[in-house]
Motif scaffolding. Structure first.
Motif, mmCIF file in Angstrom:
data_model
loop_
_atom_site.group_PDB
_atom_site.id
_atom_site.type_symbol
_atom_site.label_atom_id
_atom_site.label_comp_id
_atom_site.label_asym_id
_atom_site.label_seq_id
_atom_site.Cartn_x
_atom_site.Cartn_y
_atom_site.Cartn_z
ATOM 1 N N ASN A 72 -86.905 4.125 12.581
ATOM 2 C CA ASN A 72 -87.492 3.211 12.780
ATOM 3 C C ASN A 72 -86.982 2.594 14.283
ATOM 4 O OD1 ASN A 72 -88.661 0.996 14.078
ATOM 5 N ND2 ASN A 72 -88.932 0.034 11.758
ATOM 6 N N PRO A 73 -87.155 3.272 15.433
ATOM 7 C CA PRO A 73 -86.678 2.973 16.614
ATOM 8 C C PRO A 73 -86.381 1.891 16.496
ATOM 9 C CG PRO A 73 -88.092 3.949 17.019
ATOM 10 C CD PRO A 73 -88.601 3.848 15.472
ATOM 11 N N LEU A 74 -87.907 0.856 16.721
ATOM 12 C CA LEU A 74 -88.012 -0.342 16.918
ATOM 13 C C LEU A 74 -86.686 -1.846 15.856
ATOM 14 C CD1 LEU A 74 -91.077 -0.752 17.584
ATOM 15 C CD2 LEU A 74 -89.831 -0.785 19.171
ATOM 16 N N ALA A 75 -86.866 -1.097 14.646
ATOM 17 C CA ALA A 75 -85.418 -1.696 13.841
ATOM 18 C C ALA A 75 -84.651 -1.778 14.813
ATOM 19 C CB ALA A 75 -85.303 -1.157 12.428
ATOM 20 N N GLN A 76 -83.820 -0.250 15.480
ATOM 21 C CA GLN A 76 -82.195 0.262 15.618
ATOM 22 C C GLN A 76 -82.229 -0.856 17.501
ATOM 23 O OE1 GLN A 76 -81.663 4.254 15.620
ATOM 24 N NE2 GLN A 76 -82.123 5.222 14.105
ATOM 25 N N LEU A 77 -83.444 -1.045 17.322
ATOM 26 C CA LEU A 77 -82.926 -2.220 18.568
ATOM 27 C C LEU A 77 -82.550 -3.257 18.305
ATOM 28 C CD1 LEU A 77 -84.912 0.077 21.680
ATOM 29 C CD2 LEU A 77 -82.645 0.456 20.951
ATOM 30 N N VAL A 78 -83.924 -3.823 17.225
ATOM 31 C CA VAL A 78 -83.743 -5.561 17.131
ATOM 32 C C VAL A 78 -83.202 -5.618 16.437
ATOM 33 C CG1 VAL A 78 -85.543 -7.165 16.555
ATOM 34 C CG2 VAL A 78 -86.345 -5.356 17.482
ATOM 35 N N ARG A 79 -82.623 -5.045 15.398
ATOM 36 C CA ARG A 79 -81.814 -4.990 14.350
ATOM 37 C C ARG A 79 -80.333 -4.290 14.700
ATOM 38 N NH1 ARG A 79 -86.411 -5.556 11.791
ATOM 39 N NH2 ARG A 79 -85.565 -3.586 10.382
ATOM 40 N N PRO A 80 -79.694 -4.170 15.434
ATOM 41 C CA PRO A 80 -78.612 -3.183 15.421
ATOM 42 C C PRO A 80 -77.266 -3.153 14.505
ATOM 43 C CG PRO A 80 -78.110 -4.620 17.223
ATOM 44 C CD PRO A 80 -80.161 -5.038 16.447
ATOM 45 N N ARG A 363 -91.321 -2.442 28.517
ATOM 46 C CA ARG A 363 -90.623 -1.508 28.557
ATOM 47 C C ARG A 363 -88.942 -1.856 28.914
ATOM 48 N NH1 ARG A 363 -89.953 4.395 29.923
ATOM 49 N NH2 ARG A 363 -88.862 4.320 31.908
ATOM 50 N N GLU A 364 -88.755 -3.255 30.326
ATOM 51 C CA GLU A 364 -87.314 -3.200 30.844
ATOM 52 C C GLU A 364 -86.510 -3.623 29.352
ATOM 53 O OE1 GLU A 364 -85.406 -6.195 33.563
ATOM 54 O OE2 GLU A 364 -87.522 -6.594 33.543
ATOM 55 N N ALA A 365 -87.427 -4.304 28.747
ATOM 56 C CA ALA A 365 -86.647 -5.135 27.644
ATOM 57 C C ALA A 365 -85.932 -4.060 26.530
ATOM 58 C CB ALA A 365 -86.751 -6.148 26.221
ATOM 59 N N VAL A 366 -86.895 -3.037 26.105
ATOM 60 C CA VAL A 366 -86.819 -1.851 26.172
ATOM 61 C C VAL A 366 -85.453 -0.703 26.080
ATOM 62 C CG1 VAL A 366 -87.276 0.729 24.926
ATOM 63 C CG2 VAL A 366 -88.211 -1.806 24.884
ATOM 64 N N PHE A 367 -85.544 -0.517 27.741
ATOM 65 C CA PHE A 367 -85.221 0.069 28.592
ATOM 66 C C PHE A 367 -82.721 -0.387 28.106
ATOM 67 C CE2 PHE A 367 -82.138 1.404 32.059
ATOM 68 C CZ PHE A 367 -82.686 3.177 32.191
ATOM 69 N N GLY A 368 -82.747 -2.100 28.221
ATOM 70 C CA GLY A 368 -81.838 -2.096 27.944
ATOM 71 C C GLY A 368 -81.037 -2.215 26.869
#
Length: 393
Positions: A72-80, A363-368
């Motif tokens: 889950n790529p979003l989980a890896q960014l939101v709950r690293p 996209r900016e938040a995801v990129f960061g």
């Protein structure tokens, strides 16, 4: 190029066309059938048929916020991952938290996510035929985009692309996907004539410790024996459950027994089982699959009192390595995590790059967030004493 497109919601409908594309364990039809029965959820398969056979294939599934963390790529960014966060400076952690907070608040625009990944593995769910076909990658990505729009997916992702796969990574970048290192897939290349050759190739004090662990196992009265998946039963489920709980995972007996029954129902590759016995007591086991000379250990169970006997490492490392050397296998794929143990025993990491595409306003938040997770995971993988310092770890 003339192409017939075949779409399905289950592997049974496309298995005959899919099989020529499946060259790794996690792409084999029976592995995907087992994942369907085990995990549930909506899946999508597409096969592009050309005049000389299948040109490419796609598997993808819709995923919510509760989707498996590794896929889950979003989980890896939101709950690293906390292990990764330790490799970020305080200011980087602060910035990552700010990006994650913004993404968490936008969950209704990001989910569901349509994720292309081979279940249980560290490879994307985009397969290419054996013939060189430069156009098929773009067609597969166009199919993924169309499917995402049809299903109302806020995010589209292609997970765990090998870093060396510049063709796919370039095509993803050209379509606006944001990349980040997600995991390291640990591989032990088998290049020795015998087990002593393996030991001689280990650096520093490692051979001495390995011999001590083998001696401790033998002195405990345990022996290794090989059997087949047909021998798996309730005792194996008990050992698997004990292994999961010892590693801090929430699990129950029915879940472990269900995994074992799934393995028996869906034979994949050359399924094999290595067991550790002490007298009449089964102390541990590892299920592994031999696919084109590559060993994949996939299910482990070890009793709660086996740490002092080094049962786990004798099963999963030294026992498998002896078999791999004796049979001339090419490699043993140990997968991600437990990097310290895998580095110590001679593995090298192959970085996997995950890619996601989100609504433009996010996209900016995801990129960061992705840039920071990428930096943390690269630093983490580089921190271990890998056997091959010139490798890509």
């Amino acid at each position: 190029m003339s192409t017939d497109i075949h779409r399905a919601g289950d592997m049974d409908a496309v298995a005959g066309r899919w099989s020529p594309l499946a060259r790794t364990l996690h792409a084999l039809p029976n592995w995907l059938r087992a994942a369907e029965s085990r995990d549930g959820g909506e899946r999508h398969y597409t096969v592009f048929d050309g005049p000389d056979g299948p040109r490419g294939g796609l598997v993808a599934r819709l995923m919510g916020e509760d989707g498996r963390f590794r896929d889950n790529p979003l989980a890896q960014l939101v709950r690293p991952d906390s292990a990764m966060r330790r490799f970020l400076a305080p200011e980087e952690r602060r910035r990552l938290a700010a990006h994650a907070e913004r993404l968490a608040a936008a969950g209704d625009r990001l989910y569901p996510a349509l994720v292309s990944v081979l279940p249980g593995g560290c490879l994307p769910g985009l397969l290419r035929g054996p013939a060189v076909d430069a156009g098929v990658v773009g067609e597969l990505l166009d199919e993924l985009r169309s499917l995402a729009a049809e299903r109302g997916a806020g995010t589209t992702a292609v997970m765990h692309v090998p870093e060396a796969d510049t063709e796919l990574r370039g095509a993803l970048a050209g379509r606006g996907y944001v990349p980040f290192v997600s995991v390291g897939d640990c591989v032990l290349s088998v290049a020795w004539k015998d087990f002593e050759g393996y030991l001689a190739g280990l650096r520093g004090p490692r051979p001495t410790r390995v011999r001590r662990e083998i001696r401790g196992f033998e002195e405990s009265g345990a022996q290794l024996r090989e059997t087949t998946p047909d021998a798996l039963g309730r005792r194996h489920a008990e050992l698997h459950l004990a292994h999961l709980r010892r590693n801090g995972q929430e699990a129950d007996f029915d879940g472990s027994l269900g995994l074992i029954e799934s393995i028996r129902r869906h034979p994949t590759g050359r399924g094999r089982v290595l067991e550790a016995w002490r007298g009449d007591t089964l102390a541990g086991f590892v299920v592994f699959h031999d696919v084109h000379g590559v060993f994949h250990p996939t299910l482990i169970g070890v009793g709660p009192q086996e740490e002092k006997a080094f049962t786990h490492v004798n099963l999963c490392y030294y026992g498998l390595i002896r078999i791999a050397v004796a049979e001339g296998a090419r490699s043993v794929v140990y997968g991600p995590e437990s990097y310290d143990a895998k580095a110590f025993r001679g593995c090298a990491p192959e970085r996997r790059i995950s890619h996601l595409r989100v609504p433009e306003e996010l996209r900016e938040a995801v990129f960061g967030a992705a840039a920071l997770v990428d930096a943390g995971n690269r630093r983490r993988l580089s921190s271990y004493a890998w056997q091959d310092p010139g490798g890509n770890g």
